[in-house]
Write an enzyme that holds these catalytic residues in place. Structure first.
Site, PDB file in Angstrom:
ATOM      1  CG  ASP A   8      -0.416   0.199   2.531  1.00 52.60           C
ATOM      2  OD1 ASP A   8       0.819   0.396   2.633  1.00 52.60           O
ATOM      3  OD2 ASP A   8      -1.179   0.189   3.522  1.00 52.60           O
ATOM      4  CB  CYS A  65       0.417  -2.674   4.563  1.00 52.81           C
ATOM      5  SG  CYS A  65       0.109  -3.781   5.946  1.00 52.81           S
ATOM      6  CB  THR A  67       1.392  -2.893  10.904  1.00 56.60           C
ATOM      7  OG1 THR A  67       0.178  -3.279  10.232  1.00 56.60           O
ATOM      8  CG2 THR A  67       1.189  -1.546  11.601  1.00 56.60           C
ATOM      9  CG  HIS A  98       9.658 -24.240  12.432  1.00 59.64           C
ATOM     10  ND1 HIS A  98       9.620 -24.119  13.809  1.00 59.64           N
ATOM     11  CD2 HIS A  98      10.903 -24.707  12.135  1.00 59.64           C
ATOM     12  CE1 HIS A  98      10.781 -24.505  14.322  1.00 59.64           C
ATOM     13  NE2 HIS A  98      11.584 -24.852  13.324  1.00 59.64           N
ATOM     14  CG  HIS A 132       8.131 -27.993  11.364  1.00 68.11           C
ATOM     15  ND1 HIS A 132       7.671 -27.747  12.639  1.00 68.11           N
ATOM     16  CD2 HIS A 132       9.488 -27.935  11.436  1.00 68.11           C
ATOM     17  CE1 HIS A 132       8.685 -27.529  13.451  1.00 68.11           C
ATOM     18  NE2 HIS A 132       9.804 -27.636  12.744  1.00 68.11           N
TER      19      HIS A 132
HETATM   20  C1  RB5 Z   1      -2.507   2.374   6.402  1.00 69.61           C
HETATM   21  O1  RB5 Z   1      -2.493   3.591   7.078  1.00 69.61           O
HETATM   22  C2  RB5 Z   1      -2.273   1.239   7.362  1.00 69.61           C
HETATM   23  O2  RB5 Z   1      -3.413   0.944   8.059  1.00 69.61           O
HETATM   24  C3  RB5 Z   1      -1.755   0.022   6.635  1.00 69.61           C
HETATM   25  O3  RB5 Z   1      -0.566   0.340   5.977  1.00 69.61           O
HETATM   26  C4  RB5 Z   1      -1.456  -1.191   7.488  1.00 69.61           C
HETATM   27  O4  RB5 Z   1      -0.625  -0.871   8.558  1.00 69.61           O
HETATM   28  C5  RB5 Z   1      -2.619  -1.974   7.908  1.00 69.61           C
HETATM   29  O5  RB5 Z   1      -2.515  -3.008   8.561  1.00 69.61           O
END
Ligand code: RB5
Length: 148
Positions: A8, A65, A67, A98, A132
């Protein structure tokens, strides 16, 4: 290897760094976007990339993305897919050994570009440990489980 990649708006720079390294290593990369920092929804890019892995046109997938969480949740909704969310070289190595994930996810707001690239290389180069397989089979036996 044929590798799908998607991100993203948070992951564009990391994705470009990973693509450059994969091409240097001789892989074929299919880029499912996004390609700008304009805000977008991770699943719009993640699902097509993951479906290409599930369908066999790509062998592996990489999702980035902010996170890695949203991308990995979405990826694991696709039948047959095991997506691992990793944060360091240890988790990248252990999941390859694994869990044999076809798809790797990480967060561009969690790791820098160099670590992102290194995690991808570790995941691709670490062999699966066959002992595994039984556990992986049980994951997929539970796929689509209904609430009780
Ligand atoms: C976008 O702001 C953010 O929510 C996305 O990049 C991600 O972290 C979602 O899990």
């Amino acid at each position: 290897m044929r590798i799908a990649i998607a991100c993203d708006h948070a992951g564009v720079a990391h994705k470009n760094a990973v693509i450059a390294r994969l091409i240097a290593l001789g892989h074929q990369v299919e880029d499912f976007g996004t390609s700008t920092t304009a805000s977008c929804d991770y699943s719009d890019h993640g699902y097509p990339a993951v479906r290409s892995v599930a369908g066999g046109s790509n062998e592996r997938g990489i999702l980035i993305c902010g996170t890695g969480i949203g991308m990995s949740i979405a990826a694991n909704k696709v039948a047959g897919i095991r997506c691992a969310l990793v944060h360091n070289l240890f988790t990248a190595q252990i999941t390859a050994a694994h869990n044999k994930p076809q798809v790797l996810a990480f967060g561009a707001r969690i790791v820098d570009e160099a670590l992102g690239v290194a995690m991808v290389e570790t995941w691709l180069s670490t062999p699966f440990e066959e002992r595994h397989q039984r556990r992986i089979d049980k994951i997929h036996a539970g796929e689509g489980a209904q609430p009780c």
